[in-house]
Write an enzyme that holds these catalytic residues in place. Structure first.
Site, PDB file in Angstrom:
ATOM      1  N   SER A 235       5.783   7.230  -4.536  1.00 21.12           N
ATOM      2  CA  SER A 235       6.949   6.391  -4.196  1.00 21.12           C
ATOM      3  C   SER A 235       6.528   5.340  -3.180  1.00 21.12           C
ATOM      4  CB  SER A 235       8.049   7.247  -3.571  1.00 21.12           C
ATOM      5  OG  SER A 235       7.686   7.616  -2.250  1.00 21.12           O
ATOM      6  N   ASP A 236       7.203   4.208  -3.190  1.00 17.87           N
ATOM      7  CA  ASP A 236       7.050   3.321  -2.041  1.00 17.87           C
ATOM      8  C   ASP A 236       7.612   4.093  -0.844  1.00 17.87           C
ATOM      9  OD1 ASP A 236       6.564   1.285  -0.288  1.00 17.87           O
ATOM     10  OD2 ASP A 236       7.529  -0.280  -1.478  1.00 17.87           O
ATOM     11  N   TRP A 237       7.212   3.681   0.331  1.00 16.44           N
ATOM     12  CA  TRP A 237       7.528   4.473   1.531  1.00 16.44           C
ATOM     13  C   TRP A 237       9.040   4.507   1.776  1.00 16.44           C
ATOM     14  CZ3 TRP A 237       3.009   4.976   0.084  1.00 16.44           C
ATOM     15  CH2 TRP A 237       2.012   5.613   0.802  1.00 16.44           C
ATOM     16  N   GLY A 238       9.630   5.624   1.429  1.00 13.65           N
ATOM     17  CA  GLY A 238      11.079   5.766   1.618  1.00 13.65           C
ATOM     18  C   GLY A 238      11.884   5.342   0.396  1.00 13.65           C
ATOM     19  N   ALA A 239      11.240   5.242  -0.766  1.00 14.70           N
ATOM     20  CA  ALA A 239      11.946   4.750  -1.953  1.00 14.70           C
ATOM     21  C   ALA A 239      12.737   5.843  -2.675  1.00 14.70           C
ATOM     22  CB  ALA A 239      10.949   4.129  -2.938  1.00 14.70           C
TER      23      ALA A 239
END
Ligand code: BGC
Length: 757
Positions: A235-239
């Site tokens: 995931s993108d960071w915090g996605a």
């Protein structure tokens, strides 16, 4: 001990892990690393940004570009590198970045970013290569290959349709499937199939309502089933929105760590039967696959880092990323004998990278003024800042302007460095206009009044409006060029390097002309991609709009003549070769980026006037000629047929424009390309027009319509005439009006005959 699919032994397998351990591996162990499982000897994998330099944080951790990272070479960001159109160069930068990662013990570099520049306003355009999917795909492939050649994984990002920053964590990119496939997914498709990145990073946004991080269509159907991706999705960071839904959709690893919160959700879902353990096993297996690749480390590099050698790589890349937009009366290159007034704070304190997660801590920093002094022989070089980059102090700005104008008046040539400030463009927010600061434009006007021999050097990560374009004789688009950009600019200004870069994005005259102008902002939670396929030059060409500088444009200190091109294909299923002989007609060695655009007059589907399908770089000595062979992939001629849910190469006489830019076509040839053996299925909802051209349904219908009936509207007995008037009618409704002649017992078998095709 188990064996993996390649037969190699590996010390761990999913089967050796407990349910809790498997769940734990689905999220990070820290801000930058995956979890380890000591009992099973599974080590963590360390990740670091990317994409134009290693951003490895030794102390405080963040993905905003705030806390310092260890010193690393800052290579040119993609806005610059994209203009090189040079896959060999991009691969070399990838390899250098991979080497730095390897030395630092990093297992995955978070890049490259290959999102399409849909609008010049996207705050993160400096991190992306192009507005064109072929350029983005080819350069993305090169970057991944380079990084991974050093035993380090790449993370291809941000998958997908993440083309703006404002509200990127919630907004939904509303885009029809054809442009989604042909423009936004095409580069990802190419990189995945050609370079097999170890990981793909899903984007923050939603696509047509569904978060990328929990989108089974995107992460499983398209990425894995259609493209054959076998790596790990991170995931993108915090996605991550719904962790369990994400896992089912194919989102294997959540980053960064969540303190175990989402691991517990996965565990609970398996235990209560709402999540099939097989999905968890699959994600775990992919994570273990990544760990094995990192451990294997083929191509890994031993330290210490050769800082000087890598700086030289960055300098070479920077000089090949500079686009000479305009050079009237051969004002450039500068002779070392002429006096030069260098003006503009960016010449002393360069803008060399953008803000946010890609921000590196460079090992060295060249500035242009020192490098210019190095090139200038005995002739005088003065420097005046001209304006304050930050802050608003009109009095101080007036003093600086005054000083700069005086210096310009007494020098032979003025070189004015203007551009965007750090605040103007960054990850996390979008721009709202294309304009340079008015005080910079006023300074330029004042300099032009006293010295018409003025060169403008632009420092910007995304395009800016050029209202001075007609009044300035020479313009150098120097983008953001990394830590060696200052030297590279001087190399180009003095001709030590003959510029060869070309625009990988259009420079419009006005923001209002640009394709996403009315639909760039998030409106009621959605971003409407209303321009469809018409992104970048596809739009300006279709609308016949003037632009400041077109896609593909870039000058050299020499000139190139193009011969008559030829085009051929060995067989219907093979790639198409376009050949053209290019002559360096000037007196300097140079490099020309040759471009091939295609179109299909009379196509049955909507198409832009021309689309880039291939490019090549020809390095040619002064006075010499070279034959350049460009390969157009037959698959790249295909359009996405949404109804049939498949790619289709339409048969027809394709035009191949061989060009120096999208608006400088030098030679045109055509080739008949055989189409795919694709016959659409006809249903009751197909129109009469669709049915009448179908190979089996058409003749059967014609036979009936051509027959004169005693009365009713079929009485004319002319299938073509009837189809021209009633072509839009779905068959089911047409048949009702036609009555007896097309009663269900007649129509149904005719329709059914299309299914056996
Ligand atoms: C960015 C990614 C980056 C990640 C880690 C995110 O905010 O969108 O590109 O790799 O942070 O820094």
């Amino acid at each position: 001990m188990t064996h993996d699919s390649t037969g190699a032994t590996s010390a761990f397998s999913v089967d050796d892990l407990t349910l809790e351990e498997k769940a734990s591996l689905t999220s990070g162990g820290s801000f930058w690393a995956t979890k380890s499982v000591e009992r099973a000897h599974i080590p963590e994998v360390l990740m670091a940004d990317g994409p134009h330099g290693l951003r490895l944080q030794a102390g405080a951790e963040d993905n905003l570009g705030l806390a310092e990272s260890i010193p690393a070479t800052c290579y040119p960001p993609a806005a610059g590198l994209g203009s090189s159109w040079d896959a060999g160069l991009v691969e070399a930068i990838g390899a250098a970045l991979g080497a730095e990662a390897s030395i630092a013990g990093v297992g995955v570099v978070l890049g490259p970013g290959i999102n399409i520049k849909r609008s010049a306003l996207c705050g993160r355009n400096f991190e992306y290569f192009s507005e064109d999917p072929i350029v983005s795909g080819i350069l993305g492939t090169a970057s991944v290959r380079g990084i991974q050649s050093r035993g380090v994984g790449a993370s291809l990002k941000h998958f997908a349709a993440n083309n703006k920053e404002d509200d990127r964590l919630r907004s939904s990119s509303e885009v029809a499937e054809r442009p989604l496939r042909e423009i936004y997914l095409r580069p990802f498709h190419r990189v995945v199939t050609d370079a097999a990145p170890w990981t793909v990073m899903c984007s923050y946004n939603r696509i047509n309502g569904v978060y990328s991080s929990e989108n089974p269509w995107l992460l499983t159907k398209v990425l894995r089933d259609e493209w054959g991706f076998e790596g790990l999705v991170v995931s993108d960071w915090g996605a991550v929105n719904d962790r369990v839904a994400g896992l089912v959709a194919g989102m294997d690893l959540e980053m960064p760590e969540t303190g175990g919160v989402t691991d517990a959700q996965i565990l609970a879902a398996v235990q209560d039967g709402s999540l099939d353990e097989a999905s968890l096993d699959q994600a775990t297996d992919r994570l273990l696959g990544l760990v094995r690749k990192v451990q294997d480390g083929t191509g890994a590099v031993e330290g210490p880092l050769d800082v000087e050698a890598h700086h030289d790589v960055a300098r070479d890349a920077a000089s090949r990323s500079i686009v000479l937009l305009k050079n009237d009366d051969r004002l450039l290159p500068l002779s070392p004998d002429v006096s030069v007034a260098v003006i503009g704070a960016f010449a002393e304190t360069p803008r060399f990278q953008g803000g946010g997660s890609s921000k590196t801590n460079p090992t060295r920093m060249d500035n242009a003024i020192d490098a210019i002094r190095g090139h200038a022989g005995g002739a005088g070089v003065t420097f005046s800042a001209g304006f304050l980059v930050e802050g608003n102090d009109p009095e101080k700005d007036a003093d600086l302007r005054h000083e700069a104008v005086a210096a310009a008046a007494s020098a032979h040539v003025a070189v004015v460095f203007i551009g965007l400030t750090d605040e103007a463009e960054s990850e996390g927010y979008d721009r709202v206009h294309l304009d340079l600061a008015s005080k910079q434009l006023e300074l330029l006007d004042a300099v032009l009044e006293v010295n018409p021999r003025t060169v403008v050097v632009l420092s910007n990560g995304s395009v800016v409006a050029l209202p001075f374009k007609e009044r300035v004789p020479a313009i150098v688009e120097a983008w953001l060029l990394g830590q060696a950009g200052g030297s590279a600019i001087a190399d180009v200004l003095y001709g030590a390097v003959n510029p060869s870069a070309k625009l990988a994005e259009t420079i419009p005259i006005r923001l209002q002309d640009s394709p996403a102008y009315l639909d760039f902002d998030v409106d009621d939670g959605v971003v409407r991609y209303s321009e469809g396929l018409f992104v970048g030059y596809r739009w300006y060409d279709a609308r016949g709009l003037e632009v400041a500088y077109p896609f593909g444009h870039g000058l050299s200190y020499t000139s190139f003549d193009y011969g008559q091109a030829t085009v051929a294909s060995a067989s219907a299923s093979r790639d198409i070769k376009v050949r053209v002989t290019i002559t360096n007609a000037g007196d300097r060695d140079g490099r020309e980026i040759v471009q091939v655009y295609t179109s299909l007059p009379g196509s049955s589907v909507q198409r832009p006037p021309r689309e880039l399908k291939a490019f090549a770089i020809a390095e040619i000595s002064a006075g010499e000629s070279r034959e350049v062979v460009l390969s157009v992939r037959r698959d790249d001629l295909a359009y996405w047929n949404s109804a049939a849910q498949r790619w289709v190469v339409e048969a027809g006489e394709y035009i191949f424009d061989v060009a120096a830019s999208s608006r400088d076509i030098r030679s045109t040839v055509s080739l008949h390309v055989e189409g795919d053996a694709y016959v659409p299925t006809i249903s009751h909802q197909s129109t009469l027009a669709e049915a009448i051209v179908h190979p089996t349904v058409g003749p059967a219908l014609r036979a009936i319509l051509d027959e004169e009936t005693p009365s009713g509207f079929l009485a004319m007995g002319d299938a073509d005439k009837i189809a021209s008037i009633m072509g839009d009618f779905p068959l089911v409704r047409f048949a009702r009006i036609a009555g007896e002649a097309l009663r269900p017992e007649v129509l149904d078998p005719i329709i059914h005959s299309s299914r056996s095709e």
